[in-house]
Motif scaffolding. Structure first.
Motif, PDB file in Angstrom:
ATOM      1  N   CYS A  13       0.852  -1.178   0.000  1.00  0.00           N
ATOM      2  CA  CYS A  13       0.000   0.000   0.000  1.00  0.00           C
ATOM      3  C   CYS A  13       0.893   1.235   0.000  1.00  0.00           C
ATOM      4  O   CYS A  13       1.729   1.403   0.881  1.00  0.00           O
ATOM      5  CB  CYS A  13      -0.926   0.020   1.220  1.00  0.00           C
ATOM      6  N   ARG A  44      -7.073  -3.155   7.621  1.00  0.00           N
ATOM      7  CA  ARG A  44      -8.516  -2.988   7.835  1.00  0.00           C
ATOM      8  C   ARG A  44      -9.015  -1.588   7.496  1.00  0.00           C
ATOM      9  O   ARG A  44     -10.202  -1.329   7.566  1.00  0.00           O
ATOM     10  CB  ARG A  44      -8.857  -3.342   9.275  1.00  0.00           C
ATOM     11  N   GLU A  45      -8.094  -0.692   7.131  1.00  0.00           N
ATOM     12  CA  GLU A  45      -8.506   0.640   6.671  1.00  0.00           C
ATOM     13  C   GLU A  45      -9.370   0.463   5.421  1.00  0.00           C
ATOM     14  O   GLU A  45      -9.216  -0.503   4.680  1.00  0.00           O
ATOM     15  CB  GLU A  45      -7.281   1.493   6.327  1.00  0.00           C
ATOM     16  N   GLU A  46     -10.261   1.411   5.173  1.00  0.00           N
ATOM     17  CA  GLU A  46     -11.168   1.298   4.033  1.00  0.00           C
ATOM     18  C   GLU A  46     -10.483   1.544   2.694  1.00  0.00           C
ATOM     19  O   GLU A  46     -10.829   0.944   1.694  1.00  0.00           O
ATOM     20  CB  GLU A  46     -12.332   2.274   4.189  1.00  0.00           C
ATOM     21  N   THR A  47      -9.512   2.436   2.663  1.00  0.00           N
ATOM     22  CA  THR A  47      -8.896   2.840   1.406  1.00  0.00           C
ATOM     23  C   THR A  47      -7.425   2.449   1.388  1.00  0.00           C
ATOM     24  O   THR A  47      -6.714   2.631   2.370  1.00  0.00           O
ATOM     25  CB  THR A  47      -9.014   4.368   1.225  1.00  0.00           C
ATOM     26  N   HIS A  48      -6.994   1.909   0.246  1.00  0.00           N
ATOM     27  CA  HIS A  48      -5.590   1.568   0.022  1.00  0.00           C
ATOM     28  C   HIS A  48      -5.233   1.916  -1.417  1.00  0.00           C
ATOM     29  O   HIS A  48      -6.097   2.025  -2.277  1.00  0.00           O
ATOM     30  CB  HIS A  48      -5.332   0.069   0.245  1.00  0.00           C
TER      31      HIS A  48
END
Length: 73
Positions: A13, A44-48
């Protein structure tokens, strides 16, 4: 991936806010398109922003993160 030192990381990422030293309490490794992926922030973050690495070792992940952080400054 526990116990598999030979497993390669195929995605990293590169989202600017995620290019930091990994925190021990975070989950860093996940599967993207059937291959291992690493995010220094938390998978587990929403955006990558997953970028292909061509297959690097876990030791190389730290070096790549450091290089990318240096390029930002």
């Amino acid at each position: 991936m526990t116990g598999r030192s030979d497993a390669l990381i195929d995605f990293l990422c590169v989202l600017p806010d995620h290019l930091r030293d990994p925190q021990l309490e975070s989950d860093h490794i996940t599967v993207v398109d059937g291959r291992w992926a690493f995010c220094a922030a938390n998978v587990r973050e929403e955006t990558h922003d997953w970028q292909s690495t061509g297959g690097i070792t876990r030791a190389d992940v730290g070096r790549q993160l450091a290089q990318r952080r240096a390029q930002r400054t």
